[in-house]
Motif scaffolding. Sequence first.
Motif, PDB file in Angstrom:
ATOM      1  N   LEU A  20     -17.711 -35.970  -8.877  1.00 17.24           N
ATOM      2  CA  LEU A  20     -16.852 -35.066  -9.425  1.00 17.24           C
ATOM      3  C   LEU A  20     -16.421 -35.431 -10.893  1.00 17.24           C
ATOM      4  CD1 LEU A  20     -14.129 -34.867  -6.721  1.00 17.24           C
ATOM      5  CD2 LEU A  20     -16.027 -33.388  -6.961  1.00 17.24           C
ATOM      6  N   CYS A  21     -16.286 -34.425 -11.720  1.00 20.29           N
ATOM      7  CA  CYS A  21     -15.825 -34.612 -13.110  1.00 20.29           C
ATOM      8  C   CYS A  21     -14.457 -35.338 -12.947  1.00 20.29           C
ATOM      9  CB  CYS A  21     -15.969 -33.101 -13.868  1.00 20.29           C
ATOM     10  SG  CYS A  21     -14.843 -33.426 -15.493  1.00 20.29           S
ATOM     11  N   PRO A  22     -14.390 -36.364 -13.829  1.00 21.44           N
ATOM     12  CA  PRO A  22     -13.032 -36.779 -13.450  1.00 21.44           C
ATOM     13  C   PRO A  22     -11.555 -36.393 -14.359  1.00 21.44           C
ATOM     14  CG  PRO A  22     -14.225 -38.179 -15.074  1.00 21.44           C
ATOM     15  CD  PRO A  22     -15.213 -37.170 -14.621  1.00 21.44           C
ATOM     16  N   ARG A  26     -14.501 -30.586 -10.768  1.00 23.63           N
ATOM     17  CA  ARG A  26     -15.878 -29.991 -10.465  1.00 23.63           C
ATOM     18  C   ARG A  26     -17.014 -30.914 -10.157  1.00 23.63           C
ATOM     19  NH1 ARG A  26     -13.768 -26.198 -14.395  1.00 23.63           N
ATOM     20  NH2 ARG A  26     -12.944 -24.482 -13.452  1.00 23.63           N
ATOM     21  N   PRO A  27     -17.885 -30.549  -8.944  1.00 23.62           N
ATOM     22  CA  PRO A  27     -19.049 -31.574  -8.987  1.00 23.62           C
ATOM     23  C   PRO A  27     -20.219 -31.427  -9.821  1.00 23.62           C
ATOM     24  CG  PRO A  27     -19.038 -29.771  -7.281  1.00 23.62           C
ATOM     25  CD  PRO A  27     -17.728 -29.510  -8.233  1.00 23.62           C
ATOM     26  N   LEU A  28     -19.839 -31.866 -11.002  1.00 22.99           N
ATOM     27  CA  LEU A  28     -20.861 -31.736 -12.120  1.00 22.99           C
ATOM     28  C   LEU A  28     -21.126 -32.966 -12.993  1.00 22.99           C
ATOM     29  CD1 LEU A  28     -19.060 -28.568 -13.576  1.00 22.99           C
ATOM     30  CD2 LEU A  28     -20.933 -28.454 -12.023  1.00 22.99           C
ATOM     31  N   LEU A  29     -20.784 -34.107 -12.256  1.00 20.89           N
ATOM     32  CA  LEU A  29     -20.921 -35.364 -12.949  1.00 20.89           C
ATOM     33  C   LEU A  29     -22.242 -35.774 -13.189  1.00 20.89           C
ATOM     34  CD1 LEU A  29     -19.673 -37.844 -14.448  1.00 20.89           C
ATOM     35  CD2 LEU A  29     -19.332 -38.804 -12.054  1.00 20.89           C
ATOM     36  N   PHE A  30     -23.436 -35.519 -12.158  1.00 17.80           N
ATOM     37  CA  PHE A  30     -24.524 -35.947 -12.166  1.00 17.80           C
ATOM     38  C   PHE A  30     -25.512 -34.861 -12.776  1.00 17.80           C
ATOM     39  CE2 PHE A  30     -22.708 -39.191  -9.818  1.00 17.80           C
ATOM     40  CZ  PHE A  30     -23.038 -40.258 -10.588  1.00 17.80           C
ATOM     41  N   ALA A  31     -26.699 -35.136 -13.389  1.00 18.65           N
ATOM     42  CA  ALA A  31     -27.885 -34.275 -13.841  1.00 18.65           C
ATOM     43  C   ALA A  31     -29.034 -34.600 -13.245  1.00 18.65           C
ATOM     44  CB  ALA A  31     -28.109 -34.269 -15.256  1.00 18.65           C
ATOM     45  N   GLY A  32     -29.028 -35.864 -12.344  1.00 17.55           N
ATOM     46  CA  GLY A  32     -30.316 -36.224 -11.565  1.00 17.55           C
ATOM     47  C   GLY A  32     -29.600 -37.041 -10.484  1.00 17.55           C
TER      48      GLY A  32
END
Length: 132
Positions: A20-22, A26-32
């Motif tokens: 998650l974004c701290p 939202r679960p968007l922290l990783f691109a890979g």
Amino acid sequence: MTDPTPISSPAIAEVALKGLCPRCGRPLLFAGWVKFADRCSGCGLDFTRFNVGDGPAAFLTLILGALVVAGAITLELTLHPPLWLHMLIWIPVTAAGVIWSLRVAKAALLAAEYRNAAREGRIDESRSDPIP
């Protein structure tokens, strides 16, 4: 777009386990698999300003290596499987363990940096007296 500021930011464990974004959760922290995204597309938090580095890799290598070796030795001494079966079991277990543990460790460090507002150390040149 809605207000990106959540009622409360997610816990460090939630950020680490769910990616998650701290800030917004939202679960968007990783691109890979283990690569951070450049920024959160939800709230705009710039993930590139955090310096997580490769510190977790050394500890994870030692811990995961010890667990895999202990498991392989235990399996060998109890069931005596052929070498190909050891490879069939332990290569995927090791690869999955490394990827998962790196994701969790790097996300936890990023979340801790965000929560504690960690910054690079600076020297206060306005002080004239020497530090004892």
